[in-house]
Scaffold this motif. Structure first.
Motif: not given
Length: 674
Positions: A129-138, A176-194
């Motif tokens: 997540l820190r490296q931006g190789k993954a992201y939050l998905d709501f 941040a809005e979603q997080l503040a609203a308490g929405r649950p999230y999953a973490v997805r991998f940012r696939s480099p696939g082309l």
RNA sequence: GGCCCCGUCGUCUAGAGGCCUAGGACGCCGCCCUCUCAAGGCGGUAACGCCGGUUCGAAUCCGGUCGGGGCUACCA
């Protein structure tokens, strides 16, 4: 890309970083070529036999290369974890010897249960997540369903990618809005696939495999509203197999399509790629086609099937190894078990699990065992799966050993009549008085339709002259058969069937059925010797003569089938029977369970005692019923109910043995078809 | 639908362009042995999914096709 602060706020402040785990699980420093393998079952019920297959290969490869083998429980889907699965695993591991190496059961590179490794996964998710190789998905479950439906309608590939990956590049503000609203999230991998790119890798079994690269932003960490926070298989695979310093991943071919994703994950995590070997699944014949052996539909897919039936583990292992490497299937068992399995020799098409072949192997294997070993194994098995059997074996180990020794000990080709421990009761049960049901009906179909009269004659003749230790034991039957007019051989009978009631084959069948309850058995002399003279006579003498009185019980009886008119001898026999009817002592049947005497209730069968003159009861008068009627006319002490005469041939006193009064429980079931 | 894996007797397989009239093992069938059943001995049945191509020659190499299996999950 999310800010570091936002990412870190999602995780415990004291969560260690990847370096911590790298230090905690250092490279193993094993010699070149040593493979570290792992078996990773998911505890969703009984272990699949394919799991044993895979684990066996894992362990073999590791050990033959001087490496290590471990077992990792993949329980990231907590909802599917079955209670008691751990115990069943332990049992299966023990039975088939596929437990992890000693130093990998606890500690070391553990814990070896994924649900206990939450911290480890979290560290790496945060890093991505820190490296931006993954992201939050709501995306909610409902939204996901709708997305898939739209993709389907549009003819697009299902998955989270491109225009469909709405959270992939969402501005931090929205997140941040979603997080503040308490929405649950999953973490997805940012696939480099082309799109359009293809990747290839070398499979240790299949060689080079090429396919489209992965473009799906796979979920790596499940929704934030689940506890514990666990990763999906893919992410756990990358993290665990790297940290446990696994060198070779052996798994089912259903994972082949996931390899591109896994390769991306390893790269993103900064792990060196790992080698894969994808093995073909065990199949099952289903009608004209074959399908994967399914735990849900096929009992033989479950290891519990093999354990509960008492399939000897070495035989099962031998079979499985032969499936893995054909070379091993043609070797003697001890050698095949010692030879290494080679991945390069593994087939790529799924082999059909063949229970018939397994049976054959098991029979061969058991035939190499001593009676004493078999008894020990059967007893151990029975203690858990057939307590009655265990009790009987404990009570009469010598009888069991005598029975097992027949055509097994001291012969060049041991009898192959046992495949698995559950067979024992069917195959050897009749030796034990407690399991043997006396054959009392001379018209029993097991006598093969032989004249009941003759059946009785054979039995009486045999018992009357029985010589347990005769050198030519079988000669007794041969003589009796000749005396009663049987053909001396099957051939002679076939040549002139009208001249004989049957051949020596039929005559010995009578004794065989009486002794064993079946038309086939090991050699009669050996069986008789194992049984002992008392038991032999008890069984042979169990035949009854049944008589129906007028107006009663018209079931077909032996008497109904008697031959032509009375002769002197037959009349003498009849008189003997009637004399027996008047025996005041025997008129009081014994209560079998308690051994007490009590008055015969009305209609109770009256037993006729053994009498010397009744040896040839088989020659009794045909219109016996009539004669009995006449003799009983006017007698009030005999009730007009079926009379059972039991012509026990002259028994030596006390020869009935200790079991004479035991009720038989259950007969000898049919042998399992081969 | 897309992508991937796989295809030699009923089953497990041997097979790397001529050693293949396709070998072995298990099963099945028959015979022998024999008091029955096993076991054992002997014999038999039975396969390159299909169509094209390359080649003097294909089970083997290539293309297609058909069939089977898998993946396409916040299952593993």
């Amino acid at each position: 890309m999310l800010s570091r602060d936002l990412v870190d706020s999602l995780f415990p402040p004291d969560l260690p970083g990847p370096q911590h785990w790298e230090r905690r699980y250092p490279p193993r420093g094993l010699p070149e070529g040593a493979e570290v393998t792992r078996f990773s079952p998911s505890p969703t019920g009984f272990l699949h036999i394919g799991g044993v297959y895979t684990a066996m290969i894992d362990k073999d490869i590791a050990h033959h290369s001087g490496g290590r083998y471990l077992v990792r429980v993949e329980d990231t889907d907590q909802a599917r974890v079955t209670a008691g699965a751990a115990e069943q695993f332990a049992e299966a591991f023990g039975y088939f010897g596929i437990g992890p190496d000693k130093d990998h059961a606890t500690g070391g590179y553990g814990p070896y249960t994924q649900s206990a490794r939450e911290q480890v996964y979290l560290s790496y998710v945060r890093e991505l997540l820190r490296q931006g190789k993954a992201y939050l998905d709501f995306e909610t479950q409902q939204e996901a369903g709708e997305r898939t439906a739209r993709q389907r309608a549009a003819g697009a590939l299902p998955g989270y990618y491109g225009q469909w990956a709405v959270w992939r590049d969402a501005p931090q503000q929205r997140v941040a809005e979603q997080l503040a609203a308490g929405r649950p999230y999953a973490v997805r991998f940012r696939s480099p696939g082309l799109a359009g790119r293809r990747v290839s890798f070398t499979d240790a079994i299949r060689g080079e495999l090429t396919m489209e690269d992965n473009r799906n932003d796979a979920v790596i960490l499940k929704r934030s509203d689940t506890r514990p926070r666990l990763p999906t298989y893919h992410f756990a695979h990358a993290v665990d197999d790297h940290l446990m310093r696994v060198t070779l991943v052996i798994r089912g071919e259903e994972w082949i399509s996931s390899v591109p994703l896994h390769l991306q994950l390893f790269a993103a995590l900064g792990f060196p790629p790992i080698r894969y070997a994808h093995i073909a699944p065990l199949m099952k014949q289903a009608g004209g086609s074959r399908r994967k052996l399914s735990k849900r539909h096929d009992p033989e897919a479950s290891v519990s099937f093999y354990i509960a039936h008492g399939y000897p583990a070495p035989a099962v292992e031998y079979y499985l190894r032969g499936l893995a490497n054909g070379r091993l299937a043609e070797m003697p068992l001890p050698q095949a078990l010692a030879e290494p399995i080679r991945l390069s020799e593994m087939g790529t098409a799924g082999p059909l699990a063949d229970l018939v072949k397994l049976d054959d192997i098991c029979a061969d294997y058991v035939a190499t065992l001593s009676g004493r070993t078999i008894l020990a194994d059967v007893t151990a098995w029975a203690r858990r799966y057939d307590p009655d059997l265990a009790r009987v074996l404990d009570a009469e180990p010598d009888l069991a050993l005598r029975a097992l020794a027949i055509e097994r000990e001291g012969v060049a080709n041991p009898r192959k009549d046992l495949r698995k421990w559950a067979d024992f009761r069917n195959v050897y049960g009749y030796f034990f008085p407690e399991f043997f049901q006396l054959v009392t009906d001379p018209a029993d179909p097991r006598f093969g339709g032989l004249d009941p009269d003759l059946v009785r004659a054979v039995a009486a003749e045999f018992a009357g002259n029985y010589q347990p230790t005769a050198e030519d034991w079988f000669g007794q039957i041969r003589r009796l058969a000749a005396e009663l007019g049987f053909a001396p051989s099957g051939k002679a009978y076939k040549q002139d069937p009208a001249a004989y009631p049957g051949s020596i084959v039929e005559a010995s069948a009578v004794i065989r059925v009486l002794l064993t309850g079946a038309r086939d058995s090991p050699g009669l002399p050996a069986v008789a010797a194992a049984l002992g003279p008392g038991e032999v006579l008890r069984r042979v003498g169990a035949l009854r003569l049944r008589v129906s009185l007028p107006g009663e019980d018209h079931r077909p009886h032996a008497v109904d089938g008697l031959g032509p008119g009375p002769g002197q001898q037959r009349l003498r026999g009849l008189r003997a029977v009637l004399a027996g009817l008047r025996n005041p002592c025997r008129d009081e049947p014994r209560d079998q369970r308690r051994g007490e005497r009590r008055p015969a209730p009305p209609g109770h069968p009256i037993e006729v005692p053994p009498r010397a003159g009744v040896r040839r009861l088989g020659a009794l008068v045909p219109p016996l019923r009539e004669r009995v009627d006449q003799s009983l006319a006017g007698r009030e002490d005999v009730h007009p109910r079926p009379v059972v005469a039991e012509p026990c041939p002259a028994l030596p006193v006390g020869a009935e043995g200790a079991h004479a009064d035991r009720p038989g429980i259950g007969g000898r079931p049919e042998r399992a078809p081969r």
